[in-house]
Write a protein that holds these residues in place. Structure first.
Motif: not given
Length: 479
Positions: A160-169, A171-175
């Motif tokens: 989820n782009k919003d959640h990942w961005s909120k966590a400082g991650l 989302p377009n570069n998933i580990p």
């Protein structure tokens, strides 16, 4: 797809059970038509992303087929049981999707399917290798044809782009590797976001498929426990142990959403689509399935590749030649119209609708790039095009192996059940349990081979040995 399960109908008649399954289940939805045509052609499937497409298609085809086409959707965790009950009652739908989990020879011998005749112009649109003895046809009779590409995966990472961005991650570069992915889940948790859910529950069919995929990406040289070069079953291979231990570490560290051990596919996907969780491991069809559940999720979709244990590892997976997407049932009172309905799925209009629905990809993956599908779906398809390869198959080498497949039996507990037990703590010695599965699966193949040989089939264990198989490439010519 989930395998066939065997359940007793305690305290209820088969007909009553079928009535409940088809008429009252909250997991199913029926679209009836009223085109003025006579009779009804019942069509069941488990493709949530295609529900609206198929509802509309049923209406469109009612006129040309001169019969009312009634489409019913079941979620994947319910479809197998509904079909089993219908089969026991001789009340099968005319057309149904390939979800039962039995090989074609067993479907034929068990009177699940009816021969299909397709128009020459439709047949000409399909690749020459779409018709394989034991996979789509038996004894020269056609029972279905592929609709979907073999280059797909049930095990991509969806964020989820919003959640990942909120966590400082990003989302377009998933580990891509286990360590980095686990770290990302930890950051989601620290940000107050539920990190991950998986469809571990129900009959364990989905997590079984995903562990099989992840084991390949972790270096297992085969498919569903069968090693390509030796022809031996080795579920106890280190790759399987590595994958399941990784899942347990996520569970022990409370990075997997509570309840996931009981979630079926729709349960888990609903959590992701509704925004209740930051990450979901699901198939390439997650985009369409999530959109069907909660349309607003579409703008928040991001996708990543199947995970690998170590950074820089090739995420290669292997699949067999595609099997039939749909079957005509042996119970059908109008098999000609049923066959024409299946043939209509190869028309350009329907193919475009499949891509827009973002479910399993069609045979021609080149159509996806120019479609209106979202970028996350296109990215998933591109990954599969580059990293999913055609595998060797005993039945392609020796079609007589179809007689062996007809005698195989479901082996339980399977990998998915073992994962359920290991994460819950009821299984303590993982490798020992996996070794039991290897031995039981080998024994089942041996009994099937012995019976097939006794009946005159020219088959052997050598049919499963492909010493010339090489990782990271198609085996033979994939057209």
């Amino acid at each position: 797809m989930p395998g066939m399960t065997r359940r007793s109908l305690l305290g209820a008649s088969v007909l009553a059970a079928v009535g409940a399954a088809t008429g009252c289940s909250s997991s199913s939805s029926t679209s009836n038509t009223s085109s003025g045509a006579t009779g009804t052609l019942d069509w069941w499937d488990h493709f949530s992303s295609f529900k609206h497409l198929n509802d509309d298609w049923a209406k469109k085809q009612s006129g040309p087929l001169k019969t009312n086409v009634a489409h019913t959707y079941y979620d994947a965790s319910k479809a197998t049981q509904a079909l089993q009950l219908a089969h026991q009652a001789n009340k099968m739908p005319d057309v149904y999707s390939n979800v039962v989990g039995l090989p074609l020879p067993a479907l034929v011998s068990g009177k699940w399917v009816h021969e299909v005749t397709i128009p020459a112009d439709i047949k000409a649109k399909l690749p020459k290798d779409a018709f394989n003895e034991g996979i789509t046809q038996l004894d020269g009779k056609l029972y279905g044809f592929p609709m979907f590409s073999l280059r797909q995966s049930s095990t991509l990472v969806w964020a989820n782009k919003d959640h990942w961005s909120k966590a400082g991650l990003d989302p377009n570069n998933i580990p891509k590797d286990y360590g980095a992915f686990k770290d990302a889940l930890g950051k989601l948790k620290s940000a107050g976001i539920q990190p991950l859910t998986l469809a571990i529950g129900a009959d364990g069919g989905r997590i079984r498929d995903q562990v099989d995929d992840m084991a390949q990406a972790a270096g297992f040289p085969g498919y569903q426990g069968l090693q390509f070069t030796t022809g031996e079953y080795a579920y106890h291979h280190d790759a399987y142990v590595t994958v399941i231990e990784f899942l347990k570490s996520l569970n022990d560290d409370k990075l997997i959403m509570p309840g996931s051990n009981n979630f079926g596919v729709v349960d888990a996907r609903t959590r992701y689509a509704s925004g209740a969780v930051g990450t979901f491991i699901d198939g390439v069809w997650c985009a369409g399935g999530s959109k069907a559940l909660a349309p607003p999720i579409v703008d928040k979709l991001a996708s990543g590749q199947i995970l690998v244990p170590t950074a820089g590892t090739n995420p290669w997976c292997y699949r067999g030649r595609p099997s039939s997407g749909y079957f005509v049932s042996a119970d059908s009172k109008n098999p000609d119209a049923a066959g024409q309905l299946i043939a209509s799925f190869m028309t350009e209009d329907y193919q475009k609708g499949m891509i827009e629905a973002m479910d399993q990809p069609p045979l021609n993956l080149d159509l996806v790039a120019s479609s209106n599908a979202v970028d996350a779906y296109k990215k998933g398809i591109e990954f599969c095009k580059s990293n999913v390869f055609l595998m060797p198959q005993a039945i392609v080498r020796n079609p007589a192996q179809a007689r062996v497949d007809a005698l195989r039996k479901p082996v339980t507990p399977h990998v998915g059940n073992i994962v359920q037990g290991y994460l819950a703590g009821s299984i303590k010695d993982l490798k020992a349990e996996l070794k039991k599965l290897s031995d039981a699966t080998s024994a089942d193949r041996e009994q099937a081979l012995s019976k097939a040989k006794a009946a005159g089939a020219k088959v052997s264990e050598a049919d499963y040995v492909f010493t010339d198989w090489k990782p990271g490439q198609d085996y033979g010519a994939a057209k």
